[in-house]
Write an enzyme that holds these catalytic residues in place. Structure first.
Site, PDB file in Angstrom:
ATOM      1  N   THR A 125     -12.861  -1.718   2.357  1.00 24.52           N
ATOM      2  CA  THR A 125     -13.134  -3.152   2.478  1.00 24.52           C
ATOM      3  C   THR A 125     -14.563  -3.433   2.935  1.00 24.52           C
ATOM      4  O   THR A 125     -15.097  -2.752   3.800  1.00 24.52           O
ATOM      5  CB  THR A 125     -12.144  -3.793   3.460  1.00 24.52           C
ATOM      6  OG1 THR A 125     -10.815  -3.453   3.075  1.00 24.52           O
ATOM      7  CG2 THR A 125     -12.283  -5.301   3.470  1.00 24.52           C
ATOM      8  N   GLU A 245       0.100   3.478   0.684  1.00 24.97           N
ATOM      9  CA  GLU A 245      -0.073   2.685   1.896  1.00 24.97           C
ATOM     10  C   GLU A 245       0.902   1.510   1.917  1.00 24.97           C
ATOM     11  O   GLU A 245       1.542   1.228   2.937  1.00 24.97           O
ATOM     12  CB  GLU A 245      -1.507   2.175   1.975  1.00 24.97           C
ATOM     13  CG  GLU A 245      -1.792   1.315   3.201  1.00 24.97           C
ATOM     14  CD  GLU A 245      -3.190   0.715   3.171  1.00 24.97           C
ATOM     15  OE1 GLU A 245      -3.818   0.651   4.228  1.00 24.97           O
ATOM     16  OE2 GLU A 245      -3.642   0.310   2.076  1.00 24.97           O
TER      17      GLU A 245
END
Length: 387
Positions: A125, A245
């Protein structure tokens, strides 16, 4: 509490539960109050082999699947702990196992399995890209036998308690690729070396005791051999970790959800108001029952996502839907739990407020609820792309 038996993982559940019993609520409460890292707890999980669940036996691990890994994470949360301190090693592991070279696997995996190295962190990110991963600006430029990295990442967790990080960076600028998902590559970064040579780590204090950071790369050089897989194919590789995830986060939310249900049902059976237990009132019963139903449904989708992942089949839709359902169900269970505890729900000694804060995170991260809805709308329902 009676639950539906969705799979035969009793031995794993019992063993993880027994380990967690050595780290009771007081331990996790103390760590939360100090904004610390549960070092002893993670070490115990590592020594018991649970952190090496996804590492093949040939490299010193247990050779288990994502299904079993999800059960481990679920039981940690169901026992009152927080898997956020250690789940990174689970989903990062598959990126290395599935896409790393044989030399990389032989070098890293046995040391991770033995607890000599932690692979807890993943750098994807960025401040200006958010969940639009193809717009990342961090660049890795090949110079001889090195890559030189410049850029910035944000919300990168467990950097201070990890030895290694999986890093996604552009190796070809966005305006030079045919498809925007091309031209990105993944690397394995030695964090101890990196902080000496161009990596700056800035912690971000946040609502939850979840160690996360902003990272700055200033001419960081890493060996070219740290490239995982083929240059330019990193986005495809990283999706391996991201689907894992989401399935694991779903399992953690399910563990949270069951914790809240256990906690609130026990309390409302004993809490006497106006001469009767508050759990006798339908206004109390119904939100609890509704949350339980939704947790059970989310559980089924979690197992389906893990089944497909372990079979090597596409599972993006199922992983996303499992994460959506489980995060929503755990949050509703959290609301019922804190509401029916009344003032005691806000008292740290009851642990409800801690778990309440922890499970709220998963409406936002690792992918927001709205992004999941847009994924389903476009890729499953065939609606026009909204962004």
């Amino acid at each position: 509490m009676q639950t539906i038996d969705h799979g035969s993982h009793g031995e794993i559940r019992d063993a993880v539960k027994a380990l967690c019993a050595d780290f009771p609520a007081e331990y996790h409460r103390r760590i939360d109050e100090a904004r610390g890292y549960p070092e002893a707890f993670v070490d115990a999980l590592t020594k018991a082999g649970w952190m090496a669940a996804l590492i093949p036996e040939a490299y010193g691990g247990s050779g288990l699947g994502l299904t079993e890994a999800s059960v481990i994470m679920e039981e940690i949360n169901r026992s009152g702990g927080n898997s956020g301190a250690c789940h990174g090693q689970m989903y990062n592991m598959n990126t290395l196992v599935r896409h790393g070279s044989e030399e990389q696997r032989r070098y890293y995996l046995p040391r991770i399995a033995a607890g000599e190295l932690r692979l807890q962190s993943m750098g994807v990110t960025e401040p200006t890209a958010g969940t639009d991963t193809t717009k990342i600006k961090t660049m890795a430029v090949r110079k001889g036998d090195r890559y030189v990295i410049n850029g910035q990442k944000v919300w990168i967790s467990r950097v201070q308690h990890s030895d290694l990080m999986i890093l996604l960076a552009r190796t070809t600028p966005l305006d030079q690729v045919k498809k925007k998902s091309e031209g990105m590559s993944i690397f394995i970064v030695d964090l101890h070396e990196a902080v000496k040579k161009g990596l700056t780590v800035r912690p971000i204090l946040n609502m939850v005791n979840h160690e996360t950071n902003e990272l700055f790369f200033d001419d960081l050089e890493i060996p070219a051999e740290n490239l995982i897989g083929e240059e330019g194919q990193g986005f495809k590789y990283i999706m391996t970790g991201l689907n894992a995830e989401r399935a694991l986060i779903a399992a953690e939310c399910i563990g949270d959800g069951y914790w809240f249900i256990d906690k609130v049902t026990a309390y409302t059976k004993d809490r006497m108001v106006f001469g009767r237990p508050i759990g006798q009132n339908q206004g109390v019963q119904f939100p609890i029952a509704e949350s339980f139903i939704e947790i059970e449904a989310a559980n089924l989708m979690r197992y389906e996502a893990c089944r497909l992942y372990d079979a090597g089949e596409p599972c993006g839709a199922q992983a996303n839907m499992a994460k959506y359902l489980a995060a929503k169900a755990s949050w509703e269970a959290a609301n019922a739990c804190i509401q029916f505890h009344g003032g005691f729900g806000f008292a740290a000694e009851y642990d409800v407020e801690r778990k309440f804060r922890e499970t709220r995170l998963y409406q936002v991260a690792p992918i927001s609820t709205n992004l999941i809805l847009s994924y389903v709308a476009e890729h499953i329902l065939g609606l026009p792309r909204s962004f």
